[in-house]
Design a protein around this motif. Structure first.
Motif, PDB file in Angstrom:
ATOM      1  N   LEU A  96     -29.683 -98.988 -24.485  1.00  0.00           N
ATOM      2  CA  LEU A  96     -28.286 -99.420 -24.424  1.00  0.00           C
ATOM      3  C   LEU A  96     -27.497 -98.888 -25.614  1.00  0.00           C
ATOM      4  O   LEU A  96     -26.329 -98.521 -25.486  1.00  0.00           O
ATOM      5  CB  LEU A  96     -28.231-100.953 -24.378  1.00  0.00           C
ATOM      6  N   ASN A  97     -28.162 -98.855 -26.761  1.00  0.00           N
ATOM      7  CA  ASN A  97     -27.496 -98.354 -27.960  1.00  0.00           C
ATOM      8  C   ASN A  97     -27.084 -96.892 -27.789  1.00  0.00           C
ATOM      9  O   ASN A  97     -26.041 -96.461 -28.273  1.00  0.00           O
ATOM     10  CB  ASN A  97     -28.419 -98.510 -29.166  1.00  0.00           C
ATOM     11  N   LEU A 100     -24.014 -96.877 -25.740  1.00  0.00           N
ATOM     12  CA  LEU A 100     -22.856 -97.294 -26.539  1.00  0.00           C
ATOM     13  C   LEU A 100     -22.342 -96.150 -27.409  1.00  0.00           C
ATOM     14  O   LEU A 100     -21.139 -95.947 -27.523  1.00  0.00           O
ATOM     15  CB  LEU A 100     -23.227 -98.473 -27.432  1.00  0.00           C
ATOM     16  N   ASP A 119     -18.848-102.557 -37.484  1.00  0.00           N
ATOM     17  CA  ASP A 119     -20.233-102.813 -37.073  1.00  0.00           C
ATOM     18  C   ASP A 119     -21.269-102.173 -37.997  1.00  0.00           C
ATOM     19  O   ASP A 119     -22.288-102.766 -38.311  1.00  0.00           O
ATOM     20  CB  ASP A 119     -20.460-102.315 -35.642  1.00  0.00           C
ATOM     21  N   TYR A 125     -11.692-107.393 -41.656  1.00  0.00           N
ATOM     22  CA  TYR A 125     -10.462-106.763 -41.159  1.00  0.00           C
ATOM     23  C   TYR A 125      -9.597-106.284 -42.322  1.00  0.00           C
ATOM     24  O   TYR A 125      -8.984-105.225 -42.262  1.00  0.00           O
ATOM     25  CB  TYR A 125      -9.662-107.752 -40.311  1.00  0.00           C
ATOM     26  N   TYR A 144     -10.670-105.333 -30.880  1.00  0.00           N
ATOM     27  CA  TYR A 144     -10.750-106.099 -29.623  1.00  0.00           C
ATOM     28  C   TYR A 144     -10.645-105.163 -28.416  1.00  0.00           C
ATOM     29  O   TYR A 144     -11.394-105.282 -27.458  1.00  0.00           O
ATOM     30  CB  TYR A 144      -9.634-107.161 -29.569  1.00  0.00           C
ATOM     31  N   ARG A 147     -13.857-103.268 -27.998  1.00  0.00           N
ATOM     32  CA  ARG A 147     -14.936-104.102 -27.445  1.00  0.00           C
ATOM     33  C   ARG A 147     -14.769-104.261 -25.930  1.00  0.00           C
ATOM     34  O   ARG A 147     -15.727-104.148 -25.178  1.00  0.00           O
ATOM     35  CB  ARG A 147     -14.920-105.477 -28.097  1.00  0.00           C
ATOM     36  N   LYS A 151     -17.347-102.903 -23.152  1.00  0.00           N
ATOM     37  CA  LYS A 151     -17.940-103.864 -22.191  1.00  0.00           C
ATOM     38  C   LYS A 151     -17.688-103.395 -20.760  1.00  0.00           C
ATOM     39  O   LYS A 151     -18.580-103.415 -19.907  1.00  0.00           O
ATOM     40  CB  LYS A 151     -17.355-105.254 -22.448  1.00  0.00           C
TER      41      LYS A 151
ATOM     42  N   PHE B  75      -2.161-109.098 -28.719  1.00  0.00           N
ATOM     43  CA  PHE B  75      -3.297-108.735 -27.871  1.00  0.00           C
ATOM     44  C   PHE B  75      -2.917-108.758 -26.391  1.00  0.00           C
ATOM     45  O   PHE B  75      -3.782-108.871 -25.527  1.00  0.00           O
ATOM     46  CB  PHE B  75      -4.463-109.709 -28.110  1.00  0.00           C
ATOM     47  N   LEU B  78      -4.680-107.341 -23.392  1.00  0.00           N
ATOM     48  CA  LEU B  78      -5.911-107.934 -22.870  1.00  0.00           C
ATOM     49  C   LEU B  78      -5.574-109.212 -22.106  1.00  0.00           C
ATOM     50  O   LEU B  78      -4.556-109.857 -22.366  1.00  0.00           O
ATOM     51  CB  LEU B  78      -6.866-108.282 -24.020  1.00  0.00           C
ATOM     52  N   GLU B  82     -10.541-111.875 -21.590  1.00  0.00           N
ATOM     53  CA  GLU B  82     -11.102-110.807 -22.428  1.00  0.00           C
ATOM     54  C   GLU B  82     -10.931-111.143 -23.901  1.00  0.00           C
ATOM     55  O   GLU B  82     -11.833-110.925 -24.712  1.00  0.00           O
ATOM     56  CB  GLU B  82     -10.406-109.480 -22.119  1.00  0.00           C
ATOM     57  N   PHE B  83      -9.758-111.654 -24.210  1.00  0.00           N
ATOM     58  CA  PHE B  83      -9.476-112.017 -25.597  1.00  0.00           C
ATOM     59  C   PHE B  83     -10.452-113.094 -26.076  1.00  0.00           C
ATOM     60  O   PHE B  83     -10.993-113.004 -27.188  1.00  0.00           O
ATOM     61  CB  PHE B  83      -8.039-112.512 -25.725  1.00  0.00           C
ATOM     62  N   ALA B  86     -13.889-111.470 -26.654  1.00  0.00           N
ATOM     63  CA  ALA B  86     -13.917-110.619 -27.846  1.00  0.00           C
ATOM     64  C   ALA B  86     -13.770-111.451 -29.110  1.00  0.00           C
ATOM     65  O   ALA B  86     -14.422-111.192 -30.136  1.00  0.00           O
ATOM     66  CB  ALA B  86     -12.814-109.573 -27.758  1.00  0.00           C
ATOM     67  N   ASP B  87     -12.916-112.450 -29.027  1.00  0.00           N
ATOM     68  CA  ASP B  87     -12.661-113.298 -30.189  1.00  0.00           C
ATOM     69  C   ASP B  87     -13.915-114.087 -30.574  1.00  0.00           C
ATOM     70  O   ASP B  87     -14.251-114.194 -31.759  1.00  0.00           O
ATOM     71  CB  ASP B  87     -11.512-114.253 -29.873  1.00  0.00           C
ATOM     72  N   GLU B  90     -16.305-111.652 -32.197  1.00  0.00           N
ATOM     73  CA  GLU B  90     -15.885-111.264 -33.537  1.00  0.00           C
ATOM     74  C   GLU B  90     -16.053-112.397 -34.543  1.00  0.00           C
ATOM     75  O   GLU B  90     -16.383-112.158 -35.699  1.00  0.00           O
ATOM     76  CB  GLU B  90     -14.417-110.825 -33.512  1.00  0.00           C
ATOM     77  N   ASN B  91     -15.816-113.595 -34.101  1.00  0.00           N
ATOM     78  CA  ASN B  91     -15.917-114.728 -35.020  1.00  0.00           C
ATOM     79  C   ASN B  91     -17.310-115.339 -35.060  1.00  0.00           C
ATOM     80  O   ASN B  91     -17.525-116.346 -35.723  1.00  0.00           O
ATOM     81  CB  ASN B  91     -14.895-115.800 -34.631  1.00  0.00           C
ATOM     82  N   LEU B 112     -22.756-108.889 -21.745  1.00  0.00           N
ATOM     83  CA  LEU B 112     -22.251-107.522 -21.902  1.00  0.00           C
ATOM     84  C   LEU B 112     -21.407-107.392 -23.172  1.00  0.00           C
ATOM     85  O   LEU B 112     -21.511-106.401 -23.896  1.00  0.00           O
ATOM     86  CB  LEU B 112     -21.406-107.119 -20.690  1.00  0.00           C
ATOM     87  N   TYR B 113     -20.593-108.391 -23.421  1.00  0.00           N
ATOM     88  CA  TYR B 113     -19.779-108.349 -24.646  1.00  0.00           C
ATOM     89  C   TYR B 113     -20.669-108.325 -25.887  1.00  0.00           C
ATOM     90  O   TYR B 113     -20.407-107.593 -26.844  1.00  0.00           O
ATOM     91  CB  TYR B 113     -18.817-109.549 -24.702  1.00  0.00           C
ATOM     92  N   SER B 115     -23.437-107.074 -26.131  1.00  0.00           N
ATOM     93  CA  SER B 115     -24.086-105.757 -26.233  1.00  0.00           C
ATOM     94  C   SER B 115     -23.193-104.694 -26.852  1.00  0.00           C
ATOM     95  O   SER B 115     -23.658-103.594 -27.153  1.00  0.00           O
ATOM     96  CB  SER B 115     -24.500-105.274 -24.836  1.00  0.00           C
ATOM     97  N   THR B 116     -21.924-105.004 -27.008  1.00  0.00           N
ATOM     98  CA  THR B 116     -21.020-103.975 -27.544  1.00  0.00           C
ATOM     99  C   THR B 116     -21.106-103.842 -29.067  1.00  0.00           C
ATOM    100  O   THR B 116     -20.455-102.974 -29.645  1.00  0.00           O
ATOM    101  CB  THR B 116     -19.551-104.276 -27.169  1.00  0.00           C
ATOM    102  N   ILE B 117     -21.870-104.690 -29.685  1.00  0.00           N
ATOM    103  CA  ILE B 117     -22.019-104.564 -31.153  1.00  0.00           C
ATOM    104  C   ILE B 117     -22.927-103.369 -31.440  1.00  0.00           C
ATOM    105  O   ILE B 117     -24.049-103.295 -30.951  1.00  0.00           O
ATOM    106  CB  ILE B 117     -22.603-105.857 -31.763  1.00  0.00           C
ATOM    107  N   LEU B 118     -22.392-102.452 -32.200  1.00  0.00           N
ATOM    108  CA  LEU B 118     -23.122-101.207 -32.480  1.00  0.00           C
ATOM    109  C   LEU B 118     -24.242-101.455 -33.476  1.00  0.00           C
ATOM    110  O   LEU B 118     -24.057-102.168 -34.457  1.00  0.00           O
ATOM    111  CB  LEU B 118     -22.174-100.153 -33.056  1.00  0.00           C
ATOM    112  N   ARG B 119     -25.348-100.871 -33.197  1.00  0.00           N
ATOM    113  CA  ARG B 119     -26.454-100.912 -34.162  1.00  0.00           C
ATOM    114  C   ARG B 119     -26.558 -99.529 -34.794  1.00  0.00           C
ATOM    115  O   ARG B 119     -26.628 -98.524 -34.077  1.00  0.00           O
ATOM    116  CB  ARG B 119     -27.766-101.274 -33.460  1.00  0.00           C
TER     117      ARG B 119
END
Lengths: 161, 348
Positions: A96-97, A100, A119, A125, A144, A147, A151, B75, B78, B82-83, B86-87, B90-91, B112-113, B115-119
């Motif tokens: 998955l990475n 991405l 990330d 921010y 946002y 993301r 997704k 925002f 969105l 979605e907000f 994502a919120d 992020e938090n 899925l959301y 999973s969007t955090i990049l490694r």
């Protein structure tokens, strides 16, 4: 900043800085040059650089060099202008990475950069705003949006999670 | 109901609905009662529940409303949904909404959301070593002082004792030896007179006077006592008169003048070069050297050869049409050619 502190900065941040630049422009030589230029500038103005803020200084310098480079090589098409079929792919992914990072290249440059700073480097921010010259609110919006786009993309690929 | 309306067989259903909802005015209710009296067949329809009650499924709230509403500015691109996702991400919130309210679709979206955090990949910057700065180790102050002292001592000890002073002859310079006062003090007066009689040349005198003293000092430094004794055994029996005679026999020593010697050495080369240059201009004009520029070219080349130790030569290269196409500069170790652009190569 002393020579020792500078060399420590090289040890601590050179890899991260290179990764940030390389993932943005996908050109190892150009990325290498930008990293070198950023460190060169820091050495030049070492007397005015606070070692505690050296990382931020490096990323700020590198970011601006990167923006200049990206502007010179306008190969990135804004996401809004990309055709719908671009969002689908037949490529087989093993991770998955990997997906991405592939999708990341489809993001507009500014969204991509702030997301990576967030990330990869874990910047807030506010810090990203200082590096990029954007407002904190704008940084948040970019992140946002990025993301949501990521997704949607991985959702369309129907990745088995 | 701002305008007056009338019930009839075409619109009675709307009236019935309004009646059941209680939205009819008093006059409308009276109108409806009158209508039902005149149309008794429709009276039963008024009490059918299915006319006014929707199935229970339709009564549920639209759960995708959040997906339709826009998120607050900035925002607004969105949706609220979605907000919220994502919120929450992020938090660092575990879920964007109460878990009980999350449907299976929401759960999948949330996954899925997340999973969007990049490694970050581990990347090594290949030229890291080249970035580092190295400086030479700075010696401590004590070492600096010691180094400076040694340097000064070396400079002092290697100071050239020979310097040029203006001689007797106007415009001429000759070397003169500085005699240290410690040495001259030890020279006996008789020896000085003897030296004065032998020669008028200051340098010769110095040599004559200093030789025994310097030798004595040298031998004493080297602790070669036996040699000193041998020297004294030779000198002492000779006596003053004999030394005077021997010095007289030697005659007036000729000390070469440095300036004149140098001039003598340089003059043949100077004359030779002068003649060569003169000869160059007197060379007969051949066909190859017909033009003045070619002659100049040859002269330049010859000059370069004669006056420089690297044997540099300069040549012009012409094509078949006689156009200058390049110049060539060569020496023992290298050759350099420069092509002449055509626009520059226009003969007059």
């Amino acid at each position: 900043m002393t020579e020792k502190a500078y060399n420590q900065c090289v040890e601590l941040h050179a890899d991260n800085l290179y990764r940030f630049i390389f993932n943005n422009i996908k050109d190892s030589d150009m990325a290498s040059d930008i990293v070198q230029d950023a460190y060169e500038k820091m050495w030049l103005y070492k007397d005015g650089v606070d070692p505690a803020k050296a990382k931020s200084y490096l990323f700020t310098t590198a970011y601006h060099l990167l923006v200049d480079t990206v502007n010179k090589n306008k190969h990135l098409i804004p996401i809004e202008q990309q055709p719908e079929q671009e969002f689908s792919t037949d490529r087989g992914y093993s991770d998955l990475n990997e997906i991405l990072h592939d999708v990341l290249n489809r993001l507009p440059a500014d969204q991509k950069m702030v997301l990576m700073l967030r990330d990869y480097e874990g910047y807030s921010y506010q810090e990203i705003g200082e590096i990029t010259g954007l407002s904190e609110s704008q940084v948040k919006v970019y992140i946002y949006r990025a993301r949501v786009f990521l997704k949607k993309y991985i959702g369309r690929l129907e990745v088995v999670l | 109901m701002s305008e007056m309306r009338y019930i009839n067989r075409d619109n009675y259903e709307a009236w019935f609905l309004d009646y059941l909802e209680g939205s009819l005015t008093d006059s409308e209710q009276r109108q409806l009662s009158s209508f039902l009296l005149n149309n008794p067949d429709l009276k039963q329809d008024l009490h059918k529940e299915d006319l006014v009650r929707l199935p229970s499924d339709y009564m549920q709230s639209f759960d995708a409303k959040q997906k339709l509403r826009r998120a607050p500015s900035p925002f607004s691109e969105l949706s609220e949904y979605e907000f919220a996702m994502a919120d929450a991400l992020e938090n660092g919130n575990p879920f964007p909404m109460e878990r009980a309210k999350m449907s299976a679709a929401d759960q999948k979206e949330w996954t899925l959301y997340k999973s969007t955090i990049l490694r970050a990949h581990a990347v090594k910057y290949p030229r890291k070593k080249a970035l580092k700065r190295r400086s030479f180790a700075i010696l401590p102050d004590a070492f600096r002082v010691a180094a400076a002292a040694i340097l000064l001592m070396l400079l002092y000890n290697t100071k050239d004792s020979t310097e040029l002073v203006e001689g007797r002859h106007k415009g001429h310079y000759e070397p003169s030896t500085q005699i240290s006062s410690s040495l001259t003090a030890s020279i006996p007066e008789q020896t000085k007179e003897l030296a004065d009689n032998v020669t008028n040349n200051e340098q010769t005198k110095a040599v004559l006077l200093e030789a025994p003293i310097i030798m004595d000092a040298t031998f004493s430094i080297n602790e070669k006592d036996s040699e000193i004794e041998e020297y004294r055994a030779y000198i002492e029996p000779i006596g003053e008169q004999q030394i005077r005679q021997q010095l007289a026999e030697l005659g007036q020593p000729e000390i070469p003048n440095v300036y004149e010697t140098g001039l003598k050495l340089m003059m043949p080369h100077y004359i030779n070069n002068h003649n060569s240059l003169a000869a160059l201009y007197e060379l007969p004009e051949t066909e190859a050297l017909a033009s003045a520029s070619e002659k100049s070219n040859t002269i330049t080349s010859e000059l370069l050869k004669r006056i420089n130790p690297l044997n540099i030569s300069y040549d012009r290269i012409y094509d078949e049409a006689g156009e200058l196409v390049a110049v060539n500069l060569s020496a023992d170790g290298f050759e350099l050619s420069q092509r002449i652009p055509k626009w520059l190569n226009r003969r007059e």
